[in-house]
Scaffold this motif. Structure first.
Motif, PDB file in Angstrom:
ATOM      1  N   UNK A  95      84.335 -26.446 -55.250  1.00  0.00           N
ATOM      2  CA  UNK A  95      83.187 -25.780 -54.634  1.00  0.00           C
ATOM      3  C   UNK A  95      83.001 -24.370 -55.182  1.00  0.00           C
ATOM      4  N   UNK A  96      84.041 -23.815 -55.814  1.00  0.00           N
ATOM      5  CA  UNK A  96      83.941 -22.504 -56.462  1.00  0.00           C
ATOM      6  C   UNK A  96      83.449 -22.618 -57.901  1.00  0.00           C
ATOM      7  N   UNK A  97      83.255 -23.853 -58.395  1.00  0.00           N
ATOM      8  CA  UNK A  97      82.742 -24.058 -59.746  1.00  0.00           C
ATOM      9  C   UNK A  97      83.797 -24.297 -60.802  1.00  0.00           C
ATOM     10  N   UNK A  98      85.071 -24.363 -60.416  1.00  0.00           N
ATOM     11  CA  UNK A  98      86.143 -24.602 -61.392  1.00  0.00           C
ATOM     12  C   UNK A  98      86.127 -26.062 -61.827  1.00  0.00           C
ATOM     13  N   UNK A  99      86.091 -26.272 -63.133  1.00  0.00           N
ATOM     14  CA  UNK A  99      86.084 -27.627 -63.694  1.00  0.00           C
ATOM     15  C   UNK A  99      87.487 -28.232 -63.587  1.00  0.00           C
ATOM     16  N   UNK A 100      87.560 -29.428 -63.009  1.00  0.00           N
ATOM     17  CA  UNK A 100      88.845 -30.103 -62.836  1.00  0.00           C
ATOM     18  C   UNK A 100      89.092 -31.175 -63.881  1.00  0.00           C
ATOM     19  N   UNK A 101      88.051 -31.841 -64.316  1.00  0.00           N
ATOM     20  CA  UNK A 101      88.193 -32.922 -65.281  1.00  0.00           C
ATOM     21  C   UNK A 101      87.095 -33.947 -65.091  1.00  0.00           C
ATOM     22  N   UNK A 102      87.323 -35.144 -65.611  1.00  0.00           N
ATOM     23  CA  UNK A 102      86.326 -36.210 -65.579  1.00  0.00           C
ATOM     24  C   UNK A 102      86.864 -37.410 -64.813  1.00  0.00           C
ATOM     25  N   UNK A 103      86.037 -37.963 -63.953  1.00  0.00           N
ATOM     26  CA  UNK A 103      86.446 -39.136 -63.174  1.00  0.00           C
ATOM     27  C   UNK A 103      86.488 -40.342 -64.104  1.00  0.00           C
ATOM     28  N   UNK A 104      87.649 -40.985 -64.167  1.00  0.00           N
ATOM     29  CA  UNK A 104      87.842 -42.086 -65.105  1.00  0.00           C
ATOM     30  C   UNK A 104      87.971 -43.442 -64.431  1.00  0.00           C
ATOM     31  N   UNK A 105      88.246 -43.436 -63.127  1.00  0.00           N
ATOM     32  CA  UNK A 105      88.543 -44.701 -62.465  1.00  0.00           C
ATOM     33  C   UNK A 105      88.387 -44.541 -60.961  1.00  0.00           C
ATOM     34  N   UNK A 106      88.061 -45.630 -60.281  1.00  0.00           N
ATOM     35  CA  UNK A 106      88.024 -45.655 -58.821  1.00  0.00           C
ATOM     36  C   UNK A 106      89.006 -46.717 -58.365  1.00  0.00           C
ATOM     37  N   UNK A 107      89.993 -46.295 -57.588  1.00  0.00           N
ATOM     38  CA  UNK A 107      91.007 -47.210 -57.055  1.00  0.00           C
ATOM     39  C   UNK A 107      90.673 -47.530 -55.606  1.00  0.00           C
ATOM     40  N   UNK A 108      91.055 -48.723 -55.160  1.00  0.00           N
ATOM     41  CA  UNK A 108      90.844 -49.125 -53.771  1.00  0.00           C
ATOM     42  C   UNK A 108      92.170 -49.592 -53.174  1.00  0.00           C
ATOM     43  N   UNK A 109      93.075 -48.649 -52.912  1.00  0.00           N
ATOM     44  CA  UNK A 109      94.411 -49.036 -52.449  1.00  0.00           C
ATOM     45  C   UNK A 109      94.511 -49.395 -50.969  1.00  0.00           C
ATOM     46  N   UNK A 110      93.533 -49.029 -50.165  1.00  0.00           N
ATOM     47  CA  UNK A 110      93.658 -49.321 -48.738  1.00  0.00           C
ATOM     48  C   UNK A 110      92.563 -48.699 -47.916  1.00  0.00           C
ATOM     49  N   UNK A 111      92.927 -47.740 -47.074  1.00  0.00           N
ATOM     50  CA  UNK A 111      92.004 -47.165 -46.093  1.00  0.00           C
ATOM     51  C   UNK A 111      90.765 -46.537 -46.729  1.00  0.00           C
ATOM     52  N   UNK A 112      90.924 -45.863 -47.858  1.00  0.00           N
ATOM     53  CA  UNK A 112      89.786 -45.260 -48.544  1.00  0.00           C
ATOM     54  C   UNK A 112      90.001 -45.345 -50.046  1.00  0.00           C
ATOM     55  N   UNK A 113      88.891 -45.260 -50.786  1.00  0.00           N
ATOM     56  CA  UNK A 113      88.993 -45.265 -52.243  1.00  0.00           C
ATOM     57  C   UNK A 113      89.641 -43.972 -52.720  1.00  0.00           C
ATOM     58  N   UNK A 114      90.184 -44.024 -53.922  1.00  0.00           N
ATOM     59  CA  UNK A 114      90.776 -42.859 -54.571  1.00  0.00           C
ATOM     60  C   UNK A 114      90.129 -42.730 -55.944  1.00  0.00           C
TER      61      UNK A 114
END
Length: 124
Positions: free
Chosen positions: A66-85
């Motif tokens: 939210x401060x604008x710092x770049x973290x990286x690129x989303x490469x995958x969506x996992x569905x291990x259980x209660x919520x996606x990761x």
């Protein structure tokens, strides 16, 4: 191997979908395809509300704080259980795993290919 099929009906059953294809008459004909990935051509995707998106639209999005710092690129969506990761590949270091919860994923802009996140303690 890929081949087109037409979904005749589908229903949710115990955290999975049971799908009936027009091309197959009984379960024995399709048993060998169990676990295969079912893809929908873009022309057949349903229109979504303004605050909704398809998971494939998330892959390749930049993750920023939210401060604008770049973290990286989303490469995958996992569905291990209660919520996606969402898996964020970082320029240096191990991938960052972001739970898809309101406290972490603040906004998604698929047109700008950008996801704004709040890093909770322990995520980095």
């Amino acid at each position: 191997m890929t081949f087109p099929v037409v979904v005749e009906s589908a229903r949710d059953h115990k955290n999975m979908f049971i799908v009936k294809f027009r091309e197959f008459g009984n379960i024995n004909e399709v048993e060998k395809y169990k676990g295969w990935m079912l893809k929908v051509e873009e022309q057949y995707l349903s229109e979504l509300e303004d605050d909704e998106f398809y998971l494939h639209e998330i892959i390749g999005c930049r993750a920023v704080t939210e401060e604008g710092e770049e973290l990286g690129t989303i490469s995958e969506v996992l569905s291990p259980g209660a919520n996606d990761v969402w898996v964020v590949e970082r320029p240096k270091g191990k991938p960052l795993l972001l739970p898809y919860i309101d406290e972490v994923i603040l906004s998604v802009d698929v047109e700008k290919k950008e996801v704004t996140v709040r890093l909770m303690e322990g995520l980095l």
